[in-house]
Scaffold this active site. Structure first.
Site, PDB file in Angstrom:
ATOM      1  N   ASP A 107       0.862  -1.166   0.000  1.00  0.00           N
ATOM      2  CA  ASP A 107       0.000   0.000   0.000  1.00  0.00           C
ATOM      3  C   ASP A 107       0.904   1.222   0.000  1.00  0.00           C
ATOM      4  OD1 ASP A 107      -2.964   0.471   0.073  1.00  0.00           O
ATOM      5  OD2 ASP A 107      -2.301   1.928   1.563  1.00  0.00           O
ATOM      6  N   THR A 108       0.521   2.195  -0.805  1.00  0.00           N
ATOM      7  CA  THR A 108       1.372   3.369  -0.991  1.00  0.00           C
ATOM      8  C   THR A 108       0.564   4.626  -0.793  1.00  0.00           C
ATOM      9  OG1 THR A 108       2.794   2.244  -2.582  1.00  0.00           O
ATOM     10  CG2 THR A 108       2.752   4.632  -2.706  1.00  0.00           C
TER      11      THR A 108
HETATM   12  P1  IMP Z   1      -1.451   1.842  -4.106  1.00  0.00           P
HETATM   13  O1  IMP Z   1      -1.602   1.592  -2.669  1.00  0.00           O
HETATM   14  O2  IMP Z   1      -0.147   1.365  -4.636  1.00  0.00           O
HETATM   15  O3  IMP Z   1      -2.634   1.376  -4.918  1.00  0.00           O
HETATM   16  O4  IMP Z   1      -1.356   3.404  -4.326  1.00  0.00           O
HETATM   17  C1  IMP Z   1      -2.389   4.272  -3.976  1.00  0.00           C
HETATM   18  C2  IMP Z   1      -2.348   5.457  -4.888  1.00  0.00           C
HETATM   19  O5  IMP Z   1      -1.114   6.158  -4.707  1.00  0.00           O
HETATM   20  C3  IMP Z   1      -2.397   5.130  -6.371  1.00  0.00           C
HETATM   21  O6  IMP Z   1      -3.715   5.031  -6.845  1.00  0.00           O
HETATM   22  C4  IMP Z   1      -1.681   6.309  -6.992  1.00  0.00           C
HETATM   23  O7  IMP Z   1      -2.575   7.402  -7.115  1.00  0.00           O
HETATM   24  C5  IMP Z   1      -0.641   6.647  -5.950  1.00  0.00           C
HETATM   25  N1  IMP Z   1       0.651   5.985  -6.275  1.00  0.00           N
HETATM   26  C6  IMP Z   1       1.112   4.815  -5.782  1.00  0.00           C
HETATM   27  N2  IMP Z   1       2.313   4.537  -6.287  1.00  0.00           N
HETATM   28  C7  IMP Z   1       2.614   5.554  -7.117  1.00  0.00           C
HETATM   29  C8  IMP Z   1       3.740   5.831  -7.956  1.00  0.00           C
HETATM   30  O8  IMP Z   1       4.719   5.079  -8.054  1.00  0.00           O
HETATM   31  N3  IMP Z   1       3.676   6.967  -8.658  1.00  0.00           N
HETATM   32  C9  IMP Z   1       2.625   7.826  -8.592  1.00  0.00           C
HETATM   33  N4  IMP Z   1       1.553   7.611  -7.856  1.00  0.00           N
HETATM   34  C10 IMP Z   1       1.549   6.470  -7.112  1.00  0.00           C
END
Ligand code: IMP
Length: 196
Positions: A70-71
């Site tokens: 999760d990011t």
């Molecule tokens: P997730 O948890 O990886 O799905 O990330 C959540 C949201 O953070 C994503 O929908 C993107 O909007 C943003 N995000 C995550 N990783 C990146 C990246 O490497 N570059 C740009 N935006 C990111």
């Protein structure tokens, strides 16, 4: 033969990135590869919590050892937002253009020295009945407009400190992976797995 591991995602960009980083040591299976088409809950209020419930869900319902990430993009001038809301900050899930528009609107007029931010990735690994977490970060600035067309999400407005002035969206996948939040979290995961 390569060892198999489930990455609890169907995001093609992330799978590509992960396979580039881990592909020589693991066969990385997606949720589709294990026939999981469920809407996995992401209901926690922290990045760590969301990484954990996704991995626990796959383990509990499908029985596979797996990892989940999760990011969030944490912007200092916005008190750490969008953070756990990064995917749906603009009001519509996974609409990057709206997400970016909202960030740029909220940061209108803020000078560059106060536009500091970082991406933070947490990976939760469930393996042999044990949970481990790994974190990766990259520091940078939020620009006042979009630059570049590569990548995804907020890439076009994020300029990492450790680059030549390019945004993530102006880099090759290899350049981005070498310094990115996810690249670093994955490196920590891979170092752990290879040590085992
Ligand atoms: P997730 O948890 O990886 O799905 O990330 C959540 C949201 O953070 C994503 O929908 C993107 O909007 C943003 N995000 C995550 N990783 C990146 C990246 O490497 N570059 C740009 N935006 C990111």
């Amino acid at each position: 033969m390569l060892k198999k591991i489930v990455f609890a995602t169907n995001n093609a960009h992330k799978l590509d990135e992960l396979r580039q980083i881990m592909g020589h040591s693991y066969q990385v299976l997606s949720l589709a590869d294990i026939n999981c088409h469920d809407d996995i809950p992401e209901t926690e209020s922290t990045i760590e919590g969301n990484a954990r419930i996704k991995a626990e869900y796959v383990k509990q319902h499908y029985g596979y050892d797996c990892f989940s990430d999760d990011t969030g993009l944490e912007i200092d001038a916005l008190g750490g937002e969008p953070g756990v809301m990064s995917a749906r900050y603009g009001g519509v899930a996974h609409d990057s253009e709206r997400n970016i528009d909202k960030v740029l609107r909220l940061m209108d007029g803020i000078p560059m020295e106060r536009r500091t931010a970082h991406f933070r990735t947490v990976i939760c690994l469930i393996q042999d009945g044990q949970e481990h977490t790994f974190e990766g970060r990259v520091e940078g600035h939020i620009l006042t407009e979009r630059h570049g067309t590569g990548g995804f999400g907020y890439d076009s407005i994020f300029r990492p400190l450790e680059a030549d002035g390019s945004t993530f969206a102006q880099m090759t996948p290899e350049q981005k992976n070498a310094i990115s939040h996810r690249g670093r979290a994955v490196a920590a995961l891979v170092a752990y797995l290879q040590d085992k």
